[in-house]
Design an enzyme around this catalytic site. Structure first.
Site, PDB file in Angstrom:
ATOM      1  N   GLY A  12       0.851  -1.197   0.000  1.00  0.00           N
ATOM      2  CA  GLY A  12       0.000   0.000   0.000  1.00  0.00           C
ATOM      3  C   GLY A  12       0.878   1.235   0.000  1.00  0.00           C
ATOM      4  CG  PHE A  41      -4.769  -7.915  -1.947  1.00  0.00           C
ATOM      5  CD1 PHE A  41      -5.143  -9.180  -1.529  1.00  0.00           C
ATOM      6  CD2 PHE A  41      -5.759  -7.018  -2.336  1.00  0.00           C
ATOM      7  CE1 PHE A  41      -6.483  -9.548  -1.500  1.00  0.00           C
ATOM      8  CE2 PHE A  41      -7.100  -7.374  -2.312  1.00  0.00           C
ATOM      9  CZ  PHE A  41      -7.458  -8.647  -1.894  1.00  0.00           C
ATOM     10  CE  LYS A 206      -0.196   6.705  14.226  1.00  0.00           C
ATOM     11  NZ  LYS A 206      -0.619   7.175  12.893  1.00  0.00           N
ATOM     12  CG  ASN A 271      -6.544   7.200  11.106  1.00  0.00           C
ATOM     13  OD1 ASN A 271      -7.492   6.418  11.075  1.00  0.00           O
ATOM     14  ND2 ASN A 271      -5.287   6.797  10.973  1.00  0.00           N
ATOM     15  CE  LYS A 299      -9.257  -1.349   2.354  1.00  0.00           C
ATOM     16  NZ  LYS A 299     -10.642  -1.204   1.918  1.00  0.00           N
TER      17      LYS A 299
HETATM   18  P1  NAD Z   1      -2.915   1.398   2.639  1.00  0.00           P
HETATM   19  O1  NAD Z   1      -3.680   2.209   3.607  1.00  0.00           O
HETATM   20  O2  NAD Z   1      -2.376   2.097   1.443  1.00  0.00           O
HETATM   21  O3  NAD Z   1      -3.879   0.197   2.215  1.00  0.00           O
HETATM   22  C1  NAD Z   1      -3.968  -0.311   0.946  1.00  0.00           C
HETATM   23  C2  NAD Z   1      -3.333  -1.670   0.847  1.00  0.00           C
HETATM   24  O4  NAD Z   1      -4.215  -2.676   1.370  1.00  0.00           O
HETATM   25  C3  NAD Z   1      -3.075  -2.043  -0.613  1.00  0.00           C
HETATM   26  O5  NAD Z   1      -1.795  -2.612  -0.745  1.00  0.00           O
HETATM   27  C4  NAD Z   1      -4.145  -3.079  -0.873  1.00  0.00           C
HETATM   28  O6  NAD Z   1      -3.772  -4.006  -1.861  1.00  0.00           O
HETATM   29  C5  NAD Z   1      -4.228  -3.766   0.458  1.00  0.00           C
HETATM   30  N1  NAD Z   1      -5.418  -4.584   0.586  1.00  0.00           N
HETATM   31  C6  NAD Z   1      -6.701  -4.260   0.282  1.00  0.00           C
HETATM   32  N2  NAD Z   1      -7.514  -5.315   0.507  1.00  0.00           N
HETATM   33  C7  NAD Z   1      -6.718  -6.327   0.963  1.00  0.00           C
HETATM   34  C8  NAD Z   1      -6.970  -7.653   1.384  1.00  0.00           C
HETATM   35  N3  NAD Z   1      -8.205  -8.164   1.384  1.00  0.00           N
HETATM   36  N4  NAD Z   1      -5.922  -8.396   1.792  1.00  0.00           N
HETATM   37  C9  NAD Z   1      -4.688  -7.887   1.834  1.00  0.00           C
HETATM   38  N5  NAD Z   1      -4.381  -6.638   1.448  1.00  0.00           N
HETATM   39  C10 NAD Z   1      -5.394  -5.868   1.015  1.00  0.00           C
HETATM   40  O7  NAD Z   1      -1.711   0.643   3.388  1.00  0.00           O
HETATM   41  P2  NAD Z   1      -0.396   1.291   4.061  1.00  0.00           P
HETATM   42  O8  NAD Z   1      -0.456   2.791   4.027  1.00  0.00           O
HETATM   43  O9  NAD Z   1       0.785   0.620   3.473  1.00  0.00           O
HETATM   44  O10 NAD Z   1      -0.568   0.896   5.600  1.00  0.00           O
HETATM   45  C11 NAD Z   1      -0.150  -0.331   6.141  1.00  0.00           C
HETATM   46  C12 NAD Z   1       0.120  -0.167   7.623  1.00  0.00           C
HETATM   47  O11 NAD Z   1       1.142   0.828   7.783  1.00  0.00           O
HETATM   48  C13 NAD Z   1      -1.080   0.332   8.443  1.00  0.00           C
HETATM   49  O12 NAD Z   1      -1.135  -0.337   9.671  1.00  0.00           O
HETATM   50  C14 NAD Z   1      -0.779   1.806   8.662  1.00  0.00           C
HETATM   51  O13 NAD Z   1      -1.329   2.296   9.878  1.00  0.00           O
HETATM   52  C15 NAD Z   1       0.731   1.797   8.724  1.00  0.00           C
HETATM   53  N6  NAD Z   1       1.350   3.099   8.402  1.00  0.00           N
HETATM   54  C16 NAD Z   1       0.935   3.843   7.337  1.00  0.00           C
HETATM   55  C17 NAD Z   1       1.544   5.051   7.061  1.00  0.00           C
HETATM   56  C18 NAD Z   1       1.138   5.931   5.913  1.00  0.00           C
HETATM   57  O14 NAD Z   1       1.472   7.127   5.902  1.00  0.00           O
HETATM   58  N7  NAD Z   1       0.453   5.412   4.909  1.00  0.00           N
HETATM   59  C19 NAD Z   1       2.612   5.482   7.857  1.00  0.00           C
HETATM   60  C20 NAD Z   1       3.019   4.694   8.921  1.00  0.00           C
HETATM   61  C21 NAD Z   1       2.375   3.502   9.182  1.00  0.00           C
HETATM   62  P1  13P Z   2      -2.654   7.901   8.927  1.00  0.00           P
HETATM   63  O1  13P Z   2      -2.963   6.447   8.701  1.00  0.00           O
HETATM   64  O2  13P Z   2      -3.655   8.633   9.769  1.00  0.00           O
HETATM   65  O3  13P Z   2      -2.370   8.624   7.623  1.00  0.00           O
HETATM   66  O4  13P Z   2      -1.288   7.954   9.748  1.00  0.00           O
HETATM   67  C1  13P Z   2      -0.099   7.604   9.128  1.00  0.00           C
HETATM   68  C2  13P Z   2       0.946   7.361  10.138  1.00  0.00           C
HETATM   69  O5  13P Z   2       0.908   6.370  10.830  1.00  0.00           O
HETATM   70  C3  13P Z   2       2.010   8.381  10.283  1.00  0.00           C
HETATM   71  O6  13P Z   2       3.029   7.966  11.146  1.00  0.00           O
END
Ligand code: NAD
Ligand code: 13P
Length: 352
Positions: A12, A41, A206, A271, A299
């Protein structure tokens, strides 16, 4: 000598940036194979093409991280078993709600000597109680799992703006140093801390605070109110973490994974953004609907985390100790109006 093989499970927004960070380092460091495998995925894009094919052709995740080259040594793989089978370092980074299913599919499929790290902010609540995602991975797959959390809005790191992160490890400092080597760059400064639970709970909780901050924005309450929400939220994060795990350290809340992640997510996260829209609509449009419309497949973690934490609080009789956490959930499910986010504090929380 021995070279580590790295696979990223997830692709993602943050998953893609994690693959880019790692791939820049495996090219430079002799102790790692250049290639970084990234499990995707699979989905079909509006053009009719498969996402995996497009990533491998253009070196760009056009859906979740458009405009950013991942590095030629990132190979997208839609086959989960194949993606993990040779890896001895596994990086888990999917939205937390998919991890139970992914772990089930991976039982017996990973190498016995594999080391894992979770970048996933979230928890599962089972009959026996709360289960952190790193623990789910550890228990289901019988492997050690560290965590990496921090003030890390993915799109900012993708364009190489400076930030910090925290690695939480359990016993082995050398393993933590390996992860620091794999992720760290001059613009991504990683600090190891021996407190897996504290680091992971910071990253998870958070997101509830960020939902509250979004409500405050949607109500046009201003900066003082938002700062108050962040302070009260941080206090509940610390209290809840310590009630669950007495080993959690106070100092962890001053690392990037703690106060810094609260600040950045409450200012610029997804969020916050969707919660603002929820409050502007007076709670009349659901989070699911707003998420689908505003995030293009990305998501939210905060709404389900608020529900999961609420389950723990009510089961243990702790609801009135955590007015911010519980109010966020009650607003999300429509039992309270968004304005309740600033009324709860009159209930005099009993935390010290
Ligand atoms: P995202 O929010 O971009 O979610 C989309 C991903 O979910 C895509 O890869 C999609 O293919 C996958 N997906 C959808 N349906 C699915 C299914 N049924 N099975 C498996 N995968 C499926 O994802 P992200 O931003 O990479 O976040 C992943 C984690 O990292 C989360 O816990 C988030 O809190 C954390 N995180 C995100 C950020 C950020 O800025 N995006 C920063 C730090 C931490
Ligand atoms: P959001 O999922 O709210 O964008 O937060 C991303 C994050 O975890 C930044 O550290």
């Amino acid at each position: 000598g021995f070279k580590s093989k790295v696979t990223v499970v997830g692709s993602g927004n943050w998953g893609s940036v994690a693959a880019k960070l790692i791939a820049s380092n495996t090219l430079k460091l002799n102790s790692f194979h250049d290639e970084v495998r990234m499990w995707v995925f699979e989905e079909t894009l509006q053009t009719g093409e498969k996402l995996t094919d497009v990533i491998n052709k253009t070196n760009e995740n056009v859906k979740y991280l458009p405009g950013i080259r991942l590095g030629k040594n990132v190979v997208a793989d839609p086959d989960l078993d194949n993606a993990v089978k040779d890896a001895n370092m596994l990086v888990f980074v999917t939205p937390h709600q998919f991890m139970e299913g992914i772990c089930k599919r991976l039982v017996g499929k990973v190498r016995g000597d594999v080391e894992a790290i979770s970048l996933i902010k979230g928890m599962e609540v089972k009959m026996e109680g709360p289960c952190m995602i790193s623990n789910l991975i550890s228990e289901q797959l019988g492997i050690n799992c560290s965590v990496l959390m921090g003030a890390n809005i993915a799109n900012e790191i993708a364009v190489e703006k400076f930030s910090e992160a925290t690695v939480g490890y359990r016993h082995n400092r050398e393993i933590a140093e390996q992860w620091v080597k794999l992720f760290g760059t001059p613009y991504f400064m990683v600090t190891p801390v021996q407190d897996v639970e504290g680091v992971e709970l910071c990253g998870t909780l958070k997101n509830i605070v960020a939902i509250a901050a979004g409500f405050v924005d949607g109500l046009d309450m201003g900066n003082n109110t938002k700062a108050a929400i962040m302070r009260i939220g941080l206090r509940e994060m610390k209290a809840f973490s310590k009630l669950l795990f007495s080993s959690v350290r106070d100092s962890t809340f001053f690392e990037s994974c703690g106060v810094a992640d609260v600040i950045t997510t409450c200012l610029g996260g997804r969020n916050r953004k969707v919660a603002e829209a929820f409050a502007r609509n007076g709670g009349k449009r659901s989070f699911d609907e707003l998420e689908a419309e505003m995030l293009q497949g990305q998501k939210l973690q905060g709404v389900s985390t608020a529900r999961e934490v609420y389950e723990v609080l009510s089961h243990r009789g702790w609801l009135e100790l955590f007015p911010l956490f519980s109010t966020v959930h009650e607003i999300c499910i429509g039992h309270l109006p968004p304005s309740a986010i600033v009324e709860y504090s009159e209930k005099k929380p009993k935390l010290s």
